[in-house]
Structures are given as C-alpha cells and as structure tokens.
Motif scaffolding. Structure first.
Motif: not given
Length: 263
Positions: A68, A71-72, A100
C-alpha cells in the motif's frame, strides 16, 4: 471542501522529508518482523508521506502495508493532476482506495492468499505548490503544523481522526470510512503521518491534541537532508523515547517546508 481554481502558492523552497518504521517491543521479543511501513518521497513536483499499519490479526499484514505504501507513492507521483483538477475529497478517496485495492488484490492472487490476509490501514499527506492533500483510513493520524506554528490533528469531525475504531483497506466498510481533504498548501508548513503506536506518545487521547514534541520533530526534519532525517527518526525518536511508551510497531513519515519563525 473544494478549492477555487487559482489557490495561493506556498513560498518557494525545498520540502524536507523523512520516514522510518521499526518493529515494536512486542514483535521484537517474539522474534517477529514489524508490520508498519513508512515512506516519504518527492517526485514530479509532489512530496508524499505515507504510513500503513498492517493488521496484527492478518497473516500478511506487513506485506499489505508495504504494498500500500509503494502503491500510494506510485499513484500520487504519476497521477497528481487529477487532484489539482479541483476534484472533491470524496472523489480523491474513491479513486485512491480503488487503486490500492487493485494492487493488493493482484499481490494476493500472486501469493495465493486471501485478500483479507493483507489487511492494513493507511494514511498519507501529499504536497504540491498549491495543495496539501490528506487521506486517512484507520487509526493512523495526521498532525499538521499551520503557517503560524500551531499544531492540529487532521481527520474526520468525530474525534479528529486519531484513536478511532480501526477500518482496513480490505474491509467491506472501507469505502464509507475513508476520509480525505484538499487544503491550501500556503496555510501550512508541516505534516506528520504516524501509526497508532507512535500516536500513543504524540497524540493525546483526551482532546485529541498533538504533543508539542511534534513541532520539534518537524523542525529537526526541516533542518536536515533526507538520509540524516531518516536516521534521526529511527535512532533518536522511534528507538528512543517513542519505543519506551508503546509496545506496538512504530511508523512515521514527515514533510516539512517553509521557514520556522522565532528562536
């Protein structure tokens, strides 16, 4: 909250960043890895600080937190124009959560595990010259330093966003629980994103008020290069006074910009 089309810009100057995550005393004593992840990056004119706290009850919560956070960074550094396009906070939250979740599902399929085994919270702050975008899902609060030096905990109106009941990215209620805001960057000069373990020491349960130590941490990062800031966050903060106050895993990511007033 929707901003007008030409918001004021924050003063020119470099944005300083730092991030660190360490295993808490509970995991260290059990010989286990921590499940917090923290990153701070600056790409394409956008500075991003993100913290994810993998669920202790999830077998792959730590992996979920790592996915996550990455991905952010990837999403916000590559697609920030849709935030600057006067998108409302609900739209920001919806698109971010969808992105996400897609990356988590892909990883779960590749690992042959259930999506819920990668349960994690996530919070981020993303800064451009004009906007400060915040997003929170779960109990990892965001402390902001206003331009006048005062501190505030950002988050939903109820409880201010810290120490709330935890929801995870993989929860069925994530879509209704995620919170986002788009603020004028010129009105602020710092943001700290932290896991609930760090919040135990830096955010008061009573009144949901940030400790004054947050200002000192922001000042430390503001005056250091990124590698030095990350070392300081690890050695002098997380492995020092914070670890003494919490048995949980510890993660923090910091953005600091502008000049500090006064002594």
């Amino acid at each position: 909250m929707r901003l007008h089309s030409s918001p004021p810009r924050r003063p020119r100057g470099s944005v300083k960043l730092g991030a660190s995550a360490v295993a808490g005393r509970r995991h260290v004593s059990a010989g286990e890895l921590g499940q917090d992840a923290a990153l701070a990056r600056q790409r394409r004119g956008v500075a991003i600080a993100v913290v994810a706290d993998g669920a202790g009850s999830a077998s792959h919560g730590g992996e979920g937190a790592e996915i996550v956070t990455l991905s952010t960074i990837k999403m916000l550094s590559g697609r920030y124009k849709w935030v600057l396009g006067d998108m409302d906070p609900a739209g920001i939250a919806r698109r971010y959560l969808g992105t996400v979740l897609r990356d988590l599902r892909r990883a779960a399929v590749m690992d042959g595990v259930a999506l819920t085994s990668m349960a994690t919270t996530v919070s981020f702050a993303a800064l451009s010259r004009t906007h400060l975008v915040l997003c929170q899902l779960g109990d990892s609060p965001i402390v902001l330093e206003r331009a006048d030096g005062s501190l505030v905990v950002a988050g939903p109106a109820k409880g201010g966003g810290a120490h709330n009941e935890t929801e995870f990215v993989t929860s069925g209620a994530a879509g209704s629980s995620i919170w986002a805001a788009c603020l004028p960057a010129a009105e602020y000069r710092g943001a700290m994103v932290m896991s609930d373990g760090v919040a135990e020491a830096l955010v008061s349960h009573r009144g949901n008020a940030p400790a004054r130590a947050c200002a000192s941490i922001l000042a430390q990062v503001r005056g250091a290069h990124q590698k030095a800031a990350c070392r300081w966050l690890t050695r002098e903060l997380l492995d020092g006074p914070i670890r003494e106050k919490s048995v949980d895993d510890l993660g923090v990511a910091v953005l600091a910009w502008g000049r500090r007033e006064g002594p």
